[in-house]
Design an enzyme around this catalytic site. Structure first.
Site, PDB file in Angstrom:
ATOM      1  N   ASP A   1      15.113   1.178   9.986  1.00 35.64           N
ATOM      2  CA  ASP A   1      14.088   0.552  10.822  1.00 35.64           C
ATOM      3  C   ASP A   1      13.323   1.641  11.586  1.00 35.64           C
ATOM      4  OD1 ASP A   1      12.727  -0.956  12.775  1.00 35.64           O
ATOM      5  OD2 ASP A   1      14.355  -2.418  12.906  1.00 35.64           O
TER       6      ASP A   1
ATOM      7  N   LYS B   1      -1.824  -4.283  15.896  1.00 34.55           N
ATOM      8  CA  LYS B   1      -2.334  -3.070  15.240  1.00 34.55           C
ATOM      9  C   LYS B   1      -3.294  -2.330  16.180  1.00 34.55           C
ATOM     10  CE  LYS B   1      -1.726  -1.750  11.595  1.00 34.55           C
ATOM     11  NZ  LYS B   1      -0.689  -0.871  11.000  1.00 34.55           N
TER      12      LYS B   1
ATOM     13  N   ILE C   1       0.840  -1.206   0.000  1.00 34.66           N
ATOM     14  CA  ILE C   1       0.000   0.000   0.000  1.00 34.66           C
ATOM     15  C   ILE C   1       0.872   1.253   0.000  1.00 34.66           C
ATOM     16  CG2 ILE C   1      -1.931   1.170   1.121  1.00 34.66           C
ATOM     17  CD1 ILE C   1      -2.677  -1.486   2.434  1.00 34.66           C
TER      18      ILE C   1
ATOM     19  N   PHE D   1       2.789   3.649   7.289  1.00 33.37           N
ATOM     20  CA  PHE D   1       2.303   2.378   6.745  1.00 33.37           C
ATOM     21  C   PHE D   1       3.110   1.191   7.266  1.00 33.37           C
ATOM     22  CE2 PHE D   1       1.126   5.352   3.337  1.00 33.37           C
ATOM     23  CZ  PHE D   1      -0.121   4.908   2.950  1.00 33.37           C
TER      24      PHE D   1
ATOM     25  N   LYS E   1      -0.250 -12.951  -0.016  1.00 32.73           N
ATOM     26  CA  LYS E   1      -1.628 -12.560   0.267  1.00 32.73           C
ATOM     27  C   LYS E   1      -2.601 -13.283  -0.671  1.00 32.73           C
ATOM     28  CE  LYS E   1      -0.618  -9.386   3.489  1.00 32.73           C
ATOM     29  NZ  LYS E   1       0.803  -9.118   3.451  1.00 32.73           N
TER      30      LYS E   1
ATOM     31  N   THR F   1      -6.155  -1.016  10.378  1.00 30.67           N
ATOM     32  CA  THR F   1      -6.937  -2.058   9.715  1.00 30.67           C
ATOM     33  C   THR F   1      -8.298  -2.241  10.380  1.00 30.67           C
ATOM     34  OG1 THR F   1      -6.988  -4.452   9.368  1.00 30.67           O
ATOM     35  CG2 THR F   1      -5.656  -3.704  11.191  1.00 30.67           C
ATOM     36  N   ASP F   2      -9.243  -2.757   9.624  1.00 31.43           N
ATOM     37  CA  ASP F   2     -10.560  -3.076  10.204  1.00 31.43           C
ATOM     38  C   ASP F   2     -10.482  -4.289  11.138  1.00 31.43           C
ATOM     39  OD1 ASP F   2     -10.158  -5.048   8.254  1.00 31.43           O
ATOM     40  OD2 ASP F   2     -12.083  -4.729   7.249  1.00 31.43           O
ATOM     41  N   GLU F   3      -9.354  -5.024  11.081  1.00 27.81           N
ATOM     42  CA  GLU F   3      -9.242  -6.245  11.903  1.00 27.81           C
ATOM     43  C   GLU F   3      -9.187  -5.943  13.401  1.00 27.81           C
ATOM     44  OE1 GLU F   3      -6.469  -9.170  10.739  1.00 27.81           O
ATOM     45  OE2 GLU F   3      -6.903  -8.934   8.618  1.00 27.81           O
TER      46      GLU F   3
ATOM     47  N   TYR G   1      -1.307 -10.358  14.859  1.00 21.15           N
ATOM     48  CA  TYR G   1      -1.229  -9.190  13.952  1.00 21.15           C
ATOM     49  C   TYR G   1      -2.254  -8.138  14.339  1.00 21.15           C
ATOM     50  CZ  TYR G   1      -2.492  -6.254   9.995  1.00 21.15           C
ATOM     51  OH  TYR G   1      -2.828  -5.170   9.204  1.00 21.15           O
ATOM     52  N   SER G   2      -3.532  -8.541  14.423  1.00 18.27           N
ATOM     53  CA  SER G   2      -4.565  -7.520  14.651  1.00 18.27           C
ATOM     54  C   SER G   2      -4.465  -6.942  16.063  1.00 18.27           C
ATOM     55  CB  SER G   2      -5.965  -8.060  14.350  1.00 18.27           C
ATOM     56  OG  SER G   2      -6.212  -9.272  15.002  1.00 18.27           O
TER      57      SER G   2
HETATM   58  P1  NAD Z   1       3.354  -4.906   3.370  1.00 16.78           P
HETATM   59  O1  NAD Z   1       3.692  -6.065   4.226  1.00 16.78           O
HETATM   60  O2  NAD Z   1       3.142  -5.111   1.909  1.00 16.78           O
HETATM   61  O3  NAD Z   1       4.478  -3.773   3.515  1.00 16.78           O
HETATM   62  C1  NAD Z   1       5.031  -3.422   4.749  1.00 16.78           C
HETATM   63  C2  NAD Z   1       6.278  -2.578   4.486  1.00 16.78           C
HETATM   64  O4  NAD Z   1       6.801  -2.165   5.762  1.00 16.78           O
HETATM   65  C3  NAD Z   1       7.398  -3.346   3.772  1.00 16.78           C
HETATM   66  O5  NAD Z   1       7.960  -2.564   2.755  1.00 16.78           O
HETATM   67  C4  NAD Z   1       8.415  -3.615   4.889  1.00 16.78           C
HETATM   68  O6  NAD Z   1       9.749  -3.711   4.426  1.00 16.78           O
HETATM   69  C5  NAD Z   1       8.206  -2.390   5.773  1.00 16.78           C
HETATM   70  N1  NAD Z   1       8.621  -2.637   7.165  1.00 16.78           N
HETATM   71  C6  NAD Z   1       8.304  -3.700   7.957  1.00 16.78           C
HETATM   72  N2  NAD Z   1       8.881  -3.578   9.168  1.00 16.78           N
HETATM   73  C7  NAD Z   1       9.559  -2.387   9.152  1.00 16.78           C
HETATM   74  C8  NAD Z   1      10.336  -1.701  10.115  1.00 16.78           C
HETATM   75  N3  NAD Z   1      10.558  -2.199  11.331  1.00 16.78           N
HETATM   76  N4  NAD Z   1      10.875  -0.508   9.761  1.00 16.78           N
HETATM   77  C9  NAD Z   1      10.674   0.018   8.526  1.00 16.78           C
HETATM   78  N5  NAD Z   1       9.961  -0.607   7.572  1.00 16.78           N
HETATM   79  C10 NAD Z   1       9.399  -1.788   7.887  1.00 16.78           C
HETATM   80  O7  NAD Z   1       2.072  -4.247   4.047  1.00 16.78           O
HETATM   81  P2  NAD Z   1       0.791  -3.567   3.377  1.00 16.78           P
HETATM   82  O8  NAD Z   1      -0.199  -4.610   3.028  1.00 16.78           O
HETATM   83  O9  NAD Z   1       1.231  -2.583   2.354  1.00 16.78           O
HETATM   84  O10 NAD Z   1       0.212  -2.793   4.660  1.00 16.78           O
HETATM   85  C11 NAD Z   1       0.658  -1.466   4.948  1.00 16.78           C
HETATM   86  C12 NAD Z   1      -0.094  -0.944   6.151  1.00 16.78           C
HETATM   87  O11 NAD Z   1      -1.499  -0.950   5.887  1.00 16.78           O
HETATM   88  C13 NAD Z   1       0.082  -1.788   7.416  1.00 16.78           C
HETATM   89  O12 NAD Z   1       0.159  -0.906   8.515  1.00 16.78           O
HETATM   90  C14 NAD Z   1      -1.181  -2.628   7.484  1.00 16.78           C
HETATM   91  O13 NAD Z   1      -1.490  -2.954   8.810  1.00 16.78           O
HETATM   92  C15 NAD Z   1      -2.196  -1.657   6.896  1.00 16.78           C
HETATM   93  N6  NAD Z   1      -3.370  -2.248   6.248  1.00 16.78           N
HETATM   94  C16 NAD Z   1      -3.217  -3.195   5.278  1.00 16.78           C
HETATM   95  C17 NAD Z   1      -4.344  -3.674   4.603  1.00 16.78           C
HETATM   96  C18 NAD Z   1      -4.213  -4.693   3.494  1.00 16.78           C
HETATM   97  O14 NAD Z   1      -5.238  -5.157   2.991  1.00 16.78           O
HETATM   98  N7  NAD Z   1      -3.026  -5.053   3.055  1.00 16.78           N
HETATM   99  C19 NAD Z   1      -5.615  -3.196   4.946  1.00 16.78           C
HETATM  100  C20 NAD Z   1      -5.728  -2.243   5.970  1.00 16.78           C
HETATM  101  C21 NAD Z   1      -4.593  -1.755   6.595  1.00 16.78           C
HETATM  102  O1  DAU Z   2      -8.810  -6.471   6.655  1.00 16.57           O
HETATM  103  C1  DAU Z   2      -7.592  -5.842   6.453  1.00 16.57           C
HETATM  104  C2  DAU Z   2      -6.460  -6.849   6.491  1.00 16.57           C
HETATM  105  O2  DAU Z   2      -6.527  -7.583   5.260  1.00 16.57           O
HETATM  106  C3  DAU Z   2      -5.088  -6.213   6.660  1.00 16.57           C
HETATM  107  O3  DAU Z   2      -5.026  -5.595   7.919  1.00 16.57           O
HETATM  108  C4  DAU Z   2      -3.974  -7.252   6.540  1.00 16.57           C
HETATM  109  O4  DAU Z   2      -2.716  -6.612   6.571  1.00 16.57           O
HETATM  110  C5  DAU Z   2      -4.126  -7.977   5.211  1.00 16.57           C
HETATM  111  O5  DAU Z   2      -3.163  -9.010   5.107  1.00 16.57           O
HETATM  112  C6  DAU Z   2      -5.534  -8.565   5.093  1.00 16.57           C
HETATM  113  O6  DAU Z   2      -5.724  -9.618   6.084  1.00 16.57           O
HETATM  114  P1  DAU Z   2      -6.443 -11.010   5.711  1.00 16.57           P
HETATM  115  O7  DAU Z   2      -5.966 -12.011   6.674  1.00 16.57           O
HETATM  116  O8  DAU Z   2      -7.906 -10.799   5.524  1.00 16.57           O
HETATM  117  O9  DAU Z   2      -5.804 -11.225   4.225  1.00 16.57           O
HETATM  118  P2  DAU Z   2      -5.202 -12.507   3.470  1.00 16.57           P
HETATM  119  O10 DAU Z   2      -4.879 -12.042   2.093  1.00 16.57           O
HETATM  120  O11 DAU Z   2      -4.157 -13.185   4.248  1.00 16.57           O
HETATM  121  O12 DAU Z   2      -6.464 -13.484   3.409  1.00 16.57           O
HETATM  122  C7  DAU Z   2      -7.719 -13.068   2.883  1.00 16.57           C
HETATM  123  C8  DAU Z   2      -8.703 -14.196   3.131  1.00 16.57           C
HETATM  124  O13 DAU Z   2      -8.359 -15.319   2.297  1.00 16.57           O
HETATM  125  C9  DAU Z   2      -8.708 -14.736   4.538  1.00 16.57           C
HETATM  126  O14 DAU Z   2     -10.034 -15.069   4.898  1.00 16.57           O
HETATM  127  C10 DAU Z   2      -7.823 -15.987   4.482  1.00 16.57           C
HETATM  128  C11 DAU Z   2      -8.094 -16.493   3.083  1.00 16.57           C
HETATM  129  N1  DAU Z   2      -6.979 -17.208   2.396  1.00 16.57           N
HETATM  130  C12 DAU Z   2      -5.748 -16.634   2.409  1.00 16.57           C
HETATM  131  C13 DAU Z   2      -4.706 -17.224   1.729  1.00 16.57           C
HETATM  132  C14 DAU Z   2      -3.326 -16.613   1.728  1.00 16.57           C
HETATM  133  C15 DAU Z   2      -7.242 -18.373   1.691  1.00 16.57           C
HETATM  134  O15 DAU Z   2      -8.385 -18.891   1.667  1.00 16.57           O
HETATM  135  N2  DAU Z   2      -6.215 -18.951   0.993  1.00 16.57           N
HETATM  136  C16 DAU Z   2      -4.958 -18.432   0.985  1.00 16.57           C
HETATM  137  O16 DAU Z   2      -4.072 -19.005   0.317  1.00 16.57           O
END
Ligand code: NAD
Ligand code: DAU
Length: 332
Positions: A58, A152, A13, A78, A187, A121-123, A148-149
C-alpha cells in the site's frame, strides 16, 4: 539507465507504462501495487525478470514506501482510486489513497532526494460548456466536481507545496480520458465493448451529450516518459490529443464497429454532478518537449481496442458480472 518505482503498475495506465518503459528504455522497474479490485496481475505478465520486480503493498504504508524509494532514482506515481462513480458511492478510499498515499510518497522522495513524477487528471479543472472556445491549460483554476477529482486536485497541491517548500524535484501531468488495452470494465469504453460481446445493450448516462477528450494510453505514457526524462523540474504539463467526442457518438461508433444497429443502447440514470465537457490544450508539451500523439485517428484506435477485448476475454471476464451487478443496483 535508471531504476523506477512505478506505483499502481498493475492498473490500466500504470501497466501499459511498464510495458512502454520495457520497450523504449533500458530502465529497471519496481512496481508497488496494493492489488485493489482495479489491479490485475495478468497485465504484467511476460515482462523481463532481469528488469522487473513486483511488490504488493500500500502506498499509505510509510515504512514500505520509505524502503522502496530509498533504492530507486525516480518515482512515477499512478496509484489511485480512479473511478468517479465509486467515489460517489464511497469517497473514503479516495481520500486515503489519493491524499494520504501521495503524502507518504512525497515524504519519502523528500528524505531520499528522489526525482518524482505525479500523474493527474484534467478533471481537477472542473468542466467546460459545450460551446466554450477555451480549453484547459496549465494555469486554468482548479474547480473539481466529484470526490475523485477533488482528491486528485488535493494531491496535485501537495506536490506543488513539497516542490516549493522542500525543493522536491517534481513534475506533474494532467491528462484527459485514456482508452486502450487493459482498462477495467467499469470504465465507459470497455464496459460498452464487453456489454456488446455479452449481448447486453450498452448503457448511456442521461442524454450522452457529455464530451470527453480521448487519448490512447500509449500516447499518454510516451508523454510521461518524455516528461520524466526531459521535463522541467517544478513544471506542470497537460496531456491531450485533440480527441473530443460526445458519449452518444462513442457508443454509436462501438455498436457500428461491432456489427450492431447504432441505436441499440439504453439511456440510464445520469451521474450526479456529471461534468459536461473536458478539453485539453497540450501546446506546452508539444512545443517544449516535441511530443506528438501516434494515435491520431480515434476510430482506428477504438477498432483496435474492440479487437483487444475480443481477443483477451480471460483478462476481463472475472470482473464483468460484479461490475454489472453494481451498476444495475444504481439504475445504471
Ligand atoms: P486504475 O484504477 O486502473 O489503476 C489503479 C491502480 O492503483 C490499481 O492497480 C490499484 O490496485 C492501485 N492502487 C489503488 N490504491 C492503491 C494503494 N493504496 N496502494 C498501492 N496501489 C494502489 O487507474 P488508471 O485509470 O490506470 O489511472 C492511473 C492514474 O492515472 C490515476 O492516478 C488516475 O487519477 C490518473 N488518470 C487516469 C486517467 C484515465 O483516463 N484513466 C486519465 C488521467 C489521469
Ligand atoms: O478525464 C480523465 C478521467 O477520465 C480520469 O481522471 C478518470 O480516472 C477516468 O475514470 C475518466 O473519468 P470519466 O468519469 O470521464 O470516465 P468514465 O469512463 O467513468 O466515463 C466516461 C464518460 O462516459 C462520462 O461522461 C460518463 C459516461 N458513462 C460512463 C459509464 C461507465 C456512460 O455514459 N455510461 C457508462 O456506463
Amino acid at each position: 539507465m535508471s531504476r523506477l518505482l512505478v506505483t499502481g503498475g498493475a492498473g490500466f495506465i500504470g501497466s501499459n507504462f511498464v510495458h512502454h518503459v520495457m520497450e523504449h528504455s533500458d530502465d529497471e522497474v519496481v512496481v508497488l501495487d496494493k492489488m485493489t479490485y482495479a489491479g490485475n496481475a495478468a497485465s504484467l505478465e511476460g515482462l523481463p525478470e532481469s528488469r522487473f520486480t513486483f511488490v504488493r503493498g500500500d502506498i499509505c504504508d510509510r515504512e514500505l514506501v520509505d524502503r522502496l524509494v530509498s533504492g530507486v532514482d525516480a518515482v512515477v506515481h499512478f496509484a489511485a482510486e480512479s473511478h468517479n462513480d465509486n467515489s460517489l458511492a464511497n469517497p473514503e478510499p479516495f481520500i486515503t489513497t489519493n491524499l494520504y498515499g501521495t503524502f507518504a510518497l512525497l515524504e519519502a522522495v523528500r528524505k531520499h532526494d528522489v526525482r518524482y513524477h505525479h500523474i493527474s487528471t484534467d478533471e481537477v479543472y472542473g468542466d467546460l460548456e459545450l460551446d466554450d472556445p477555451e480549453k484547459f491549460h496549465e494555469t486554468t483554476p482548479y474547480k473539481p466536481s466529484s470526490p475523485y477529482s477533488a482528491s486528485k486536485a488535493g494531491s496535485d497541491l501537495l506536490v506543488r507545496a513539497w516542490a516549493r517548500s522542500f525543493g522536491v524535484r517534481a513534475t506533474l501531468s494532467n491528462c484527459s480520458n485514456n482508452y486502450g488495452p487493459r482498462q477495467h470494465v467499469e470504465k465507459f469504453i470497455p464496459r460498452q465493448i464487453t456489454n456488446v460481446i455479452d449481448g447486453i445493450r450498452p448503457k448511456l448516462y442521461g442524454q450522452g451529450l457529455n464530451v470527453r477528450d480521448w487519448i490512447h494510453v500509449d500516447d499518454h505514457n510516451a508523454a510521461v516518459l518524455l516528461i520524466l526524462e526531459r521535463g522541467e523540474i517544478g513544471q506542470t504539463y497537460l496531456i491531450g490529443a485533440n480527441g473530443e467526442q460526445d458519449n452518444k457518438t462513442v457508443i454509436e461508433k462501438i455498436l457500428t464497429l461491432m456489427g450492431q444497429p447504432a441505436d441499440a443502447y439504453d439511456h440510464v440514470n445520469d451521474r450526479p454532478g456529471h461534468d459536461m465537457r473536458y478539453a485539453i490544450d497540450a501546446s506546452r508539451l508539444r512545443e517544449e518537449l516535441g511530443w506528438e500523439p501516434t494515435y491520431k485517428d480515434f476510430d482506428a484506435g477504438l477498432a483496435a481496442t474492440v479487437e483487444w477485448y475480443r481477443a483477451n476475454e480471460g483478462w476481463w471476464r472475472p470482473q464483468k458480472a460484479a461490475v454489472e451487478a453494481k451498476y444495475a443496483a444504481q439504475g445504471q
